[in-house]
Design a protein around this motif. Structure first.
Motif, PDB file in Angstrom:
ATOM      1  N   MET A  25      38.023  39.605  35.206  1.00  0.00           N
ATOM      2  CA  MET A  25      36.497  40.160  35.881  1.00  0.00           C
ATOM      3  C   MET A  25      37.192  39.435  37.581  1.00  0.00           C
ATOM      4  SD  MET A  25      34.940  42.218  34.311  1.00  0.00           S
ATOM      5  CE  MET A  25      33.646  42.451  35.482  1.00  0.00           C
ATOM      6  N   THR A  26      37.865  39.041  37.382  1.00  0.00           N
ATOM      7  CA  THR A  26      38.297  37.903  38.916  1.00  0.00           C
ATOM      8  C   THR A  26      39.622  37.997  38.970  1.00  0.00           C
ATOM      9  OG1 THR A  26      37.362  36.711  40.692  1.00  0.00           O
ATOM     10  CG2 THR A  26      37.062  35.754  38.434  1.00  0.00           C
ATOM     11  N   GLN A  27      40.334  37.482  40.126  1.00  0.00           N
ATOM     12  CA  GLN A  27      41.434  37.339  40.315  1.00  0.00           C
ATOM     13  C   GLN A  27      40.935  35.603  41.061  1.00  0.00           C
ATOM     14  OE1 GLN A  27      44.710  38.063  39.728  1.00  0.00           O
ATOM     15  NE2 GLN A  27      43.811  40.320  39.138  1.00  0.00           N
ATOM     16  N   LYS A  28      40.378  34.910  41.049  1.00  0.00           N
ATOM     17  CA  LYS A  28      39.950  34.061  41.428  1.00  0.00           C
ATOM     18  C   LYS A  28      40.456  32.397  40.531  1.00  0.00           C
ATOM     19  CE  LYS A  28      35.104  34.480  42.980  1.00  0.00           C
ATOM     20  NZ  LYS A  28      33.553  34.216  42.382  1.00  0.00           N
ATOM     21  N   ALA A  46      32.332  45.629  39.948  1.00  0.00           N
ATOM     22  CA  ALA A  46      33.590  44.970  39.415  1.00  0.00           C
ATOM     23  C   ALA A  46      34.427  45.823  38.678  1.00  0.00           C
ATOM     24  CB  ALA A  46      32.685  43.502  38.703  1.00  0.00           C
ATOM     25  N   LYS A  47      35.657  45.319  38.811  1.00  0.00           N
ATOM     26  CA  LYS A  47      36.711  46.320  37.602  1.00  0.00           C
ATOM     27  C   LYS A  47      37.413  44.655  36.628  1.00  0.00           C
ATOM     28  CE  LYS A  47      37.916  49.168  41.237  1.00  0.00           C
ATOM     29  NZ  LYS A  47      38.586  49.442  41.715  1.00  0.00           N
ATOM     30  N   LEU A  59      35.651  33.027  34.017  1.00  0.00           N
ATOM     31  CA  LEU A  59      36.186  34.272  34.384  1.00  0.00           C
ATOM     32  C   LEU A  59      37.246  34.911  33.924  1.00  0.00           C
ATOM     33  CD1 LEU A  59      38.036  31.677  37.376  1.00  0.00           C
ATOM     34  CD2 LEU A  59      35.772  32.471  37.811  1.00  0.00           C
ATOM     35  N   ASP A  66      36.080  28.494  36.384  1.00  0.00           N
ATOM     36  CA  ASP A  66      37.181  28.324  37.957  1.00  0.00           C
ATOM     37  C   ASP A  66      36.527  26.126  37.762  1.00  0.00           C
ATOM     38  OD1 ASP A  66      34.187  27.649  38.300  1.00  0.00           O
ATOM     39  OD2 ASP A  66      33.534  29.624  39.364  1.00  0.00           O
ATOM     40  N   ARG A 110      39.968  43.130  34.239  1.00  0.00           N
ATOM     41  CA  ARG A 110      41.981  43.704  34.279  1.00  0.00           C
ATOM     42  C   ARG A 110      41.762  43.031  33.007  1.00  0.00           C
ATOM     43  NH1 ARG A 110      44.986  39.714  35.085  1.00  0.00           N
ATOM     44  NH2 ARG A 110      43.651  38.094  35.630  1.00  0.00           N
TER      45      ARG A 110
END
Length: 72
Positions: free
Chosen positions: A19-22, A2-3, A44, A38, A5
């Motif tokens: 760590m996510t764009q969710k 994982a990248k 997130l 979420d 951001r």
């Protein structure tokens, strides 16, 4: 892998990382710190207001309300 951001808005003195764009929403964690969660409550990312002001101090202490675990 994982990248992470990381985004910083200098004018607003706002740092956000995750760590996510969710899709999610922000939940106030106190002391100008916000959790992005979420619908199930899973964290997130985090956002920190007045980040530069915190950096101006000789010692920086951020009491984050979460434990971060990185996994593949």
């Amino acid at each position: 892998m994982a990248k992470m951001r990381i985004w910083y808005d200098e004018e607003g003195d706002y740092l956000e990382f995750g760590m996510t764009q969710k899709k999610g929403y922000f939940k106030d964690a106190g002391d100008d710190i916000w959790e992005r969660v979420d619908e199930s409550g899973h964290i997130l990312g985090l956002a920190i207001l007045n980040f530069k002001k915190r950096m101006a101090k000789k010692q920086i202490e951020l009491k984050l309300p979460v434990e971060v675990v990185f996994q593949d």
